[in-house]
Write a protein that holds these residues in place. Structure first.
Motif: not given
Length: 282
Positions: A157-166
């Motif tokens: 599972f992934v945090a939305a902020r990490d997807v944004a950072a990528f």
């Protein structure tokens, strides 16, 4: 990164905070190809996270996630955009039973066939939305948590902020060109584990009940399309495991993925971070 940022917004949407941060708005809609030509004019990089999700009405997986994204790809190509960053879903496939996930696969195919230099951020299941709807909100309100199947399949599972950072890190990054980047959290855990993390963080014991894959989760907020969407995603997650080894991607793009424990602890520290279920947007 000091880039000039243009944001595509619909009239009446709450985009004031983006303008305050320095973004320049342009009015348009993915369903209106003419507005996208103006939005893409003079742009070097397009980053899109748009999805119909559970919105309903004229905004559907077909009108937004399939046709709307196709319109945006065409407008970006005609404008000479140098990179198109598309936030997709890790399990996206052309035969996926959930329409919005299947639409992501159709957009990935259209993007590859367009010839545009592109980056596909293939995000695993978001902690922010599913955790709140399925577990967090239920425990906080003293109601049972309903899981699908046995709840033993393991997912990063992934945090939305990490997807944004990528997505941000991929902009103008040579390692991101014409690449599909799987993005997940640092650990693969089950829904049973998620419940246990929330129990520890909240100091409460959850009552867990079960439904079979294909059944609707009970007591979800009365948002059009939400129950079939969430229930379908939960059933899909019971069909496979989705561990993601983030070692290379984290090192290449300089993003440290957020663990489930850290995510839940941050929500616990700032209760307003728990998305009110009625306002949740996948």
């Amino acid at each position: 990164q000091r880039h000039s940022v243009r944001v595509l917004v619909r009239e009446g949407s709450p985009y004031g905070a983006l303008v305050e941060r320095g973004a320049r708005p342009t009015l348009g809609d993915l369903k209106d190809p003419r507005s996208l030509a103006e939005a893409c004019r003079g742009v070097d990089v397009v980053v899109t996270t748009a999805s119909a999700g559970e919105r309903g009405g004229a905004d559907t997986p077909q009108s937004v996630d399939v046709e709307g994204n196709r319109h945006l790809i065409e407008a970006a190509s005609q404008a000479g955009v140098r990179q198109f960053v598309f936030v997709s879903a890790l399990p996206a496939s052309l035969d996926h039973p959930v329409p919005v996930v299947r639409a992501k696969a159709e957009t990935e195919l259209a993007l590859r066939e367009s010839g545009l230099p592109h980056t596909i951020i293939a995000a695993n299941c978001f902690m922010d939305i599913m955790f709140a709807l399925v577990v967090g909100d239920r425990i906080l309100s003293g109601q049972p948590v309903t899981l699908v199947g046995e709840g033993r399949r393991r997912h990063s599972f992934v945090a939305a902020r990490d997807v944004a950072a990528f997505a941000v890190a991929a902009v103008n990054h040579p390692a991101a060109v014409n690449r599909r980047i799987a993005v997940g959290g640092p650990d693969a855990i089950s829904w049973r584990d998620v419940v246990a993390v929330y129990e520890r963080a909240l100091g409460r014991t959850a009552t867990v009940q079960w439904v079979a894959p294909g059944e609707l989760l009970p007591d979800l907020p009365p948002v059009p399309g939400l129950a079939p969407l969430v229930s379908g995603l939960m059933a899909g997650l019971e069909a496979f495991d989705s561990p993601v080894d983030m070692t290379d991607a984290a090192r290449t793009f300089g993003v440290t993925p957020t663990s489930v424990d850290d995510f839940v602890a941050s929500v616990r520290a700032t209760p307003n971070a728990v998305v009110p279920a009625a306002d949740a947007r996948p």
